[in-house]
Scaffold this motif. Structure first.
Motif, short mmCIF file in Angstrom:
data_model
loop_
_atom_site.label_atom_id
_atom_site.label_comp_id
_atom_site.label_asym_id
_atom_site.label_seq_id
_atom_site.Cartn_x
_atom_site.Cartn_y
_atom_site.Cartn_z
N GLY A 207 0.82 -1.21 0.00
CA GLY A 207 0.00 0.00 0.00
C GLY A 207 0.85 1.26 0.00
N ILE A 208 0.18 2.41 0.20
CA ILE A 208 0.82 3.72 0.14
C ILE A 208 0.55 4.46 1.45
CG2 ILE A 208 0.89 5.95 -1.07
CD1 ILE A 208 -0.17 4.50 -3.56
N VAL A 209 1.60 4.93 2.08
CA VAL A 209 1.53 5.80 3.26
C VAL A 209 0.58 5.23 4.32
CG1 VAL A 209 1.35 8.20 4.01
CG2 VAL A 209 1.82 7.70 1.62
N GLY A 210 0.84 4.02 4.76
CA GLY A 210 0.07 3.43 5.85
C GLY A 210 -1.28 2.88 5.47
N ASP A 211 -1.65 3.02 4.21
CA ASP A 211 -2.96 2.54 3.75
C ASP A 211 -2.75 1.24 2.99
OD1 ASP A 211 -5.50 2.17 2.86
OD2 ASP A 211 -5.56 3.94 1.55
N GLU A 212 -3.15 0.13 3.61
CA GLU A 212 -3.04 -1.15 2.92
C GLU A 212 -4.10 -1.20 1.82
OE1 GLU A 212 -4.07 -5.77 3.79
OE2 GLU A 212 -2.86 -4.77 5.33
N GLN A 213 -3.62 -1.28 0.59
CA GLN A 213 -4.53 -1.19 -0.54
C GLN A 213 -4.67 -2.48 -1.33
OE1 GLN A 213 -2.37 2.55 -1.90
NE2 GLN A 213 -4.47 3.03 -2.52
N GLY A 214 -3.77 -3.38 -1.14
CA GLY A 214 -3.86 -4.64 -1.88
C GLY A 214 -3.29 -5.81 -1.09
N ARG A 215 -3.87 -7.01 -1.30
CA ARG A 215 -3.37 -8.22 -0.64
C ARG A 215 -3.57 -9.38 -1.62
NH1 ARG A 215 -4.45 -10.07 5.54
NH2 ARG A 215 -3.62 -7.96 5.79
N LEU A 216 -2.51 -10.18 -1.73
CA LEU A 216 -2.53 -11.33 -2.63
C LEU A 216 -2.15 -12.60 -1.86
CD1 LEU A 216 -0.63 -9.83 -5.72
CD2 LEU A 216 -3.08 -10.33 -5.60
#
Length: 276
Positions: A207-216
Motif C-alpha cells: 500500500g501507500i503511506v500506511g494505507d493497505e490497498q492490496g493483498r494477494l
C-alpha cells in the motif's frame, strides 16, 4: 528741422518746426529751445498686428482676445470683459472603457457593466489596478500546472516483510509553484505497482503511506511469478507563492508469509496545479 548758414568762421542755425512738431524758446539759458512732437494714432496703427490668440482692428486700434468659433469651445468673455469658462461647460470625448462628457451633469467615469450574479459584488468581484506606466491592469490571470515523475526499482528477489506496514521504497516528485502572487491548489495522484513471486500457500500485502490497498495469496499448487496490480491514491495539498514542495510516495509492504518475495517496484506521481 534745423537750417544752418556758415561763414566767417562760424555757423548760425535756425530750428524750423515740421509737421506735428512745435518749437518754443529763444535758445538762451533762461529761455531754452523746446521741441515738442505729436504722433497721431492713425500713424501708429499700421505698425501693430495680432499674434496667436489675439485680434486687432486697424481701424479702431482695439486689441482683443480671439475666441475660437469651432464647436465644443466653451471659453467666453464674462461681463467684466475677462476670459471665463463656465462651471460644467467643459466637455471631453471619451474612448473605450469611459463614459460621460466632463460636464456637471455627466462627469467622466468608468463604463461598467451590470452585476447580474446572486452573490455579493464587494465580496466576490475582481479588481483593477494602475501599473507603473498608468495602464489599467486586472488581477493576475488564472494558471494551471502539471508535472509528473515515473520511477522503477528493479530489485533482486527480496522477502516480503512479515510486519505491515514496512517501508520498502521512497519515491518522490519535487515541483515549484510558478506563481509568485498566489497559492497553488494541487491535486496529487499517485500510482503504485509491485511485482511479487508467490510460492504455493504464500501471500503479501502492499500500500501507500500506511494505507493497505492490496493483498494477494496463492492458494494453488504452483508458484506464481510477477503477480502485480496497480493501485491509485488521490489527495490534495496547497503550495504557497513561489514555494518548492517535495511530494513523497512511501511504498510499504508486509504481511508476507510462505516465502513471498518482491522484485520490482514501480510508481507514478502526478501533480495537477490550479492557480486562481
Amino acid at each position: 528741422m534745423a537750417r544752418c548758414q556758415c561763414g566767417g568762421g562760424g555757423c548760425n542755425c535756425v530750428i524750423v518746426a515740421g509737421e506735428n512738431t512745435t518749437v518754443t524758446g529763444g535758445g538762451s539759458t533762461a529761455n531754452p529751445i523746446v521741441v515738442s512732437a505729436h504722433v497721431d494714432c492713425a500713424d501708429v496703427r499700421p505698425c501693430i498686428s495680432a499674434g496667436p490668440g489675439a485680434t486687432y482692428d486697424p481701424n479702431t486700434g482695439v486689441v482683443g482676445a480671439h475666441l475660437s468659433p469651432d464647436a465644443g469651445n466653451n471659453l467666453v468673455l464674462d461681463p467684466s470683459g475677462g476670459l471665463f469658462v463656465p462651471t460644467g461647460a467643459a466637455t471631453v470625448s471619451t474612448g473605450c472603457g469611459l463614459t460621460g462628457d466632463g460636464s456637471a451633469s455627466s462627469p467622466v467615469r468608468a463604463r461598467t457593466g451590470t452585476w447580474d450574479f446572486p452573490c455579493d459584488l464587494d465580496a466576490n468581484a475582481g479588481r483593477v489596478f494602475c501599473d507603473s506606466t498608468g495602464v489599467l491592469r486586472s488581477e493576475p490571470r488564472g494558471r494551471t500546472f502539471f508535472q509528473q515523475q515515473s520511477t522503477t526499482d528493479n530489485n533482486p528477489n527480496t522477502p516480503v516483510p512479515a510486519v505491515y506496514p514496512t517501508q520498502i521504497a521512497d519515491h518522490s516528485l519535487m515541483f515549484t509553484n510558478p506563481d509568485n502572487c498566489r497559492d497553488m491548489f494541487v491535486i496529487c495522484e499517485t500510482e503504485l505497482d509491485i511485482d511479487f513471486d508467490l510460492p504455493p500457500g504464500s501471500g503479501a500485502a502492499w500500500g501507500i503511506v500506511g494505507d493497505e490497498q492490496g493483498r494477494l495469496s496463492n492458494t494453488g499448487s504452483s508458484t506464481q511469478f510477477d503477480v502485480h496490480a496497480q493501485l491509485t491514491k488521490v489527495f490534495r495539498l496547497t503550495v504557497g507563492p513561489g514555494q518548492t514542495f517535495t511530494q513523497h510516495l512511501y511504498v510499504q509492504a508486509g504481511t508476507g508469509f510462505g516465502g513471498a518475495q518482491y522484485n520490482k517496484v514501480q510508481s507514478l506521481i502526478r501533480a495537477f496545479g490550479i492557480i486562481l
